[in-house]
Design a protein around this motif. Structure first.
Motif, mmCIF file in Angstrom:
data_model
loop_
_atom_site.group_PDB
_atom_site.id
_atom_site.type_symbol
_atom_site.label_atom_id
_atom_site.label_comp_id
_atom_site.label_asym_id
_atom_site.label_seq_id
_atom_site.Cartn_x
_atom_site.Cartn_y
_atom_site.Cartn_z
ATOM 1 N N GLY B 115 130.070 121.191 56.684
ATOM 2 C CA GLY B 115 128.883 120.500 56.163
ATOM 3 C C GLY B 115 129.210 119.407 55.161
ATOM 4 N N LEU B 116 130.312 119.570 54.430
ATOM 5 C CA LEU B 116 130.691 118.548 53.439
ATOM 6 C C LEU B 116 131.863 117.687 53.917
ATOM 7 N N TYR B 118 133.571 114.845 56.720
ATOM 8 C CA TYR B 118 133.073 113.744 57.537
ATOM 9 C C TYR B 118 132.424 114.329 58.779
ATOM 10 N N THR B 152 118.753 108.206 57.453
ATOM 11 C CA THR B 152 118.715 108.465 56.008
ATOM 12 C C THR B 152 117.404 107.981 55.379
ATOM 13 N N SER B 323 115.562 113.874 49.684
ATOM 14 C CA SER B 323 116.370 114.306 50.837
ATOM 15 C C SER B 323 117.012 113.105 51.515
ATOM 16 N N ARG B 324 116.361 111.949 51.452
ATOM 17 C CA ARG B 324 116.860 110.759 52.185
ATOM 18 C C ARG B 324 117.282 111.177 53.600
ATOM 19 N N SER B 346 125.645 103.768 57.223
ATOM 20 C CA SER B 346 125.407 105.013 56.472
ATOM 21 C C SER B 346 126.271 106.172 56.947
ATOM 22 N N GLN B 347 126.849 106.078 58.131
ATOM 23 C CA GLN B 347 127.491 107.215 58.786
ATOM 24 C C GLN B 347 126.475 108.363 58.894
ATOM 25 N N SER B 350 123.832 112.474 54.023
ATOM 26 C CA SER B 350 124.549 113.333 53.063
ATOM 27 C C SER B 350 124.662 114.767 53.558
ATOM 28 N N GLY B 351 125.853 115.319 53.425
ATOM 29 C CA GLY B 351 126.074 116.696 53.841
ATOM 30 C C GLY B 351 125.260 117.686 53.016
ATOM 31 N N PHE B 352 125.094 117.416 51.724
ATOM 32 C CA PHE B 352 124.264 118.290 50.887
ATOM 33 C C PHE B 352 122.834 118.318 51.424
ATOM 34 N N THR B 353 122.328 117.127 51.713
ATOM 35 C CA THR B 353 120.975 117.031 52.262
ATOM 36 C C THR B 353 120.847 117.804 53.562
#
Lengths: 534, 534
Positions: B115-116, B118, B152, B323-324, B346-347, B350-353
């Motif tokens: 999750g965190l 790439y 995002t 959350s974007r 953006s790839q 966010s993994g946190f999101t």
């Protein structure tokens, strides 16, 4: 420029803005901002959901102690302890916990009410403070009014930079070997890569000056480029490290020719230094913070007395890639334009990300983060050393000083096959084993080993050319269970003449277990051995 | 199209791709993907940090129960209980906790290791499954090979859409009143807004057909537009809701003129229905899931039998803006191009999101999320009702059916001042209090009340014009401590003739306390009263 010298402000560089970069309007809501802080103000202007409707009432994280990894390298006897320490999950990690609730008890503390709300593209104030302190202490910019601005990772930061300072049809100075994703981001906008030669420190200042001084607009079809893209530390793919002297030379040329430098520097803290063969290696030991910072090749920022550097930093390599968080450091005029771009694209980085990275850094503080970075650098150094040791075990390596091409100025390791069986006939030994089949410069930064293949002896070399041979070998290695990155994708412009030149692979040592790294080298050797006979 | 009917595939719409959209290359690393899943593969191709170096060993969240908010509106007697329930912090929230550790125990579970790290621009598989199920059940696209792709947030999604299907100099069909940030995103790329008229359901199909059928390229200077941007639910700024009949009319015109519809729909679940004055209001009660979905105005997706709709969804209004995170729903050809764009900008989100939103939705499941959305809609309905009730208390409101302009087809409330003191002379009463000073259509979706100012009676009207008067009044209200959004910024093209027309304000009821909403209306009344005399 010494840190005691009085620093001036950035010069006016607004003529570098692209059409799109210039055209971005200041948000019409900007007029509202002057009322925003007023006590008792009732704002019914924006479209903000009430925080009561955020379904998270708190978020928490368990974070590692900043000194989780050691500051001394292993002695030769136990050269894998760096690794076992990582993966022995029975070994208790030392962690501490933080929790961020919906509403903060003290004004200015992190909370979800603000952290998960719409926010300014400039990001959370707490995070900005930490970043600003860090840049000032570590990178020490050479002018006074430098500005930082959060972004959502260097890939997006580069994308925003392209739109802000490059027009379709503009040339872009890059190293002849360069990061393909950066080129892929620029190419659809009609940006034309202008490769310049390299040596063992990365981009060559001689080649850069020659390219610029000899620029012939009518022959080239485009004006002289005004932007330079560079990955100076852990150059992608070659793994070189550019020192301060070379940076000064390049910076001065950029002042002379009025060029903006985009310093994409994700591997800055993965500076591993010179590779020393196992037999001669000594134990690395701890340094204090100032010595650590001084031991790192400085950023272009340090010599940037005009504010012509746009530096891209990321937390991807030092915290985690999933953070999708980093920051620009640049002059305030570029920062304002980049902020406008963010307002109509990514907006602020994810609130979760900002909360997690800010909480981590608030917990660790500057000193803790430096402690983490020092140890992280050693981890990568040991990975690099171990991986090259595998090559030394598997192949016959011969060290020679290089005076040519992108390896000029350093020692090159030529690798040839070791006989595997003693009963190999002498003639076969002569043919296959004496000639170097590939060569490399030990990387001094980053995550990658870059090898050059010498496939001239391959039976099909003259008929296939090196690009096809490279892909043929790459495929055979992949079929044998090991994935390298094929070299051709790292060339800044498509290869025209396929009969000259060499194949290449970029090989990462950042993520695998020692067993897998060792196995990969052995598989490579086996496949290469077979390959050269076909 | 009924859900039982057999759905065809999307038609070929690749001629809509912009120059940039076409030029985006497939990642050179794509060739590597065919080896990626292979058991035992050692991948040394990418630049991934080892997860052991991620300083988070676990992350946790306390999330609200999906039924935290009621499914019945309050009875008239206690009309603020919806609000007090939110803020009585002594009242125990019902929460449950989830934790995501670094390494998952079961394959496919969320973990930080992946999750965190790439990740692909397509996002986490778990999250994609949830999104796909949701789109299929709630929006029911009218063709078979629809595709979802995370993004995002809708602002960035629109930015990526612009780059994928619009060239500089292209026209863009929008409603005459429209979301300024969407215009600000398009404008630097030389996109020219082409406003079409509105009525009380938003964009008028009659006006759209007229604009397209009468398009004169030489007079307009640009070709007939091939992209339409719309916020059909909770139209920003007017707060209208477009029903299925109007959408069908517009969709058919878009088929006829080969136009791509970009449906930016952040307020979809904030559909509040008709405003009923306090005295006639009845208690709303719960509905089952299917009835809830059927009660919502359908998305353009439902009638999109050709795959010409790019729908933008966001978690900003239903989970949290920080959350974007959101997603595209569109045909696979556009999805592939948008994915390429994400790869070089953006790839992945966010993994946190992704971890937080996926964990929330996995905990709640589809049924829980629908339960949350049902209650959220009622919260906004009660906010809307309460805010309009404040206007009814403060002003004299007269309901009239409108047949003109962007309010045509619905009831318009004309507001005039109520005398505050009984001893006001009759002549002054006549002048200031009998004439409506502003009017509005009660919003049926979204977060905003849009009011039209009738400032013709202002002493300086003929000399200043309505735009300057709007800003003058806006400033006086702001100085009195209440911030509205000035109306002029929502006009799709700059206002040319300043002597005709009306001023406007967009006023949000999404975030404030009832006291503040009431106070804002009272302040507005006081300032307006004074303003009309100067």
């Amino acid at each position: 420029m010494s840190s005691n010298e009085k620093r001036g402000e950035a010069v006016d560089l607004s003529h570098h803005l692209s059409k799109v970069g210039k055209a971005r309007q200041t948000s019409p809501l900007k007029g509202l901002h002057k009322y925003m802080g007023k006590p008792g103000l009732i704002s019914l202007a924006g479209g903000l959901p009430n925080a009561a409707y955020f379904p998270f009432s708190s978020v928490s994280g368990d974070i590692l102690a900043p000194d989780s990894f050691p500051l001394e390298t292993d002695s030769k006897e136990s050269s894998l302890s760096w690794f076992w320490r990582l993966f022995s999950r029975t070994d208790k990690e030392r962690t501490s916990t933080f929790t961020v609730g919906k509403y903060s008890k003290h004004p200015g503390d992190l909370d979800l009410e603000n952290g998960l709300q719409y926010g300014l593209a400039t990001g959370q104030p707490k995070l900005n403070e930490i970043i600003r302190e860090f840049v000032g202490k570590v990178f020490q910019p050479g002018y006074s009014n430098w500005t930082t601005l959060v972004h959502t990772g260097n890939t997006d930061a580069w994308f925003k930079t392209i739109q802000t300072i490059l027009n379709p049809g503009d040339g872009l100075i890059v190293s002849e070997w360069t990061y393909p994703s950066a080129m892929a981001g620029a190419q659809p906008f009609g940006i034309i890569p202008v490769p310049v030669g390299m040596d063992s420190e990365g981009m060559s200042s001689i080649s850069l000056r020659q390219t610029l001084s000899e620029w012939d607009e009518s022959a080239r079809g485009i004006p002289r480029p005004h932007v330079l893209y560079t990955v100076p530390i852990g150059q992608n793919p070659t793994g070189t490290t550019m020192g301060i002297q070379r940076k000064k030379e390049i910076y001065d040329i950029c002042v002379e020719y009025d060029i903006i430098i985009v310093e994409d520097d994700p591997y800055y803290f993965l500076q591993q230094g010179k590779y020393i063969p196992k037999s001669d290696r000594v134990v690395d030991s701890a340094t204090d913070d100032e010595a650590f910072i001084a031991s790192l090749a400085p950023s272009y920022l340090k010599i940037d007395y005009q504010g012509r550097v746009i530096r891209l930093d990321t937390f991807s390599k030092t915290v985690c890639p999933g953070s999708r968080l980093g920051w620009f450091t640049c002059n305030p005029m570029f920062a304002e334009r980049l902020e406008r771009t963010a307002e109509t694209s990514s907006q602020a980085p994810s609130g979760f990300t900002q909360i997690y990275v800010a909480s981590l850094l608030l917990k660790w503080q500057y000193e803790g983060y430096l402690r983490w970075l020092k140890a992280l650098r050693l981890q990568y150094k040991q990975r690099r050393d171990y991986f090259l040791d595998c090559f030394a075990d598997e192949f016959h390596l011969q060290k020679k000083f290089s005076t040519e091409g992108y390896t000029a100025g350093t020692h090159l390791y030529h690798a040839s096959l070791k006989p595997r069986r003693s009963f190999v006939p002498l003639s076969e030994k002569d043919n296959a084993y004496s000639k170097p089949l590939f060569s490399f410069v030990p990387p001094s930064s980053g995550m990658f080993l870059w090898i050059e293949l010498h496939l001239e002896e391959h039976p099909a070399f003259s008929s296939l050319g090196y690009k096809a041979l490279e892909m043929k070998l790459w495929t055979e290695i992949a079929e044998a269970g090991v994935l390298f990155a094929p070299g051709a994708m790292f060339f800044a412009t498509p290869v025209e003449d396929d009969t000259l030149g060499h194949g290449h692979f970029r090989i990462s040592f950042s993520n695998s277990t020692p067993e897998d790294l060792k196995k990969a080298v052995s598989t490579f050797s086996t496949v290469l051995r077979k390959f050269m006979k076909n």
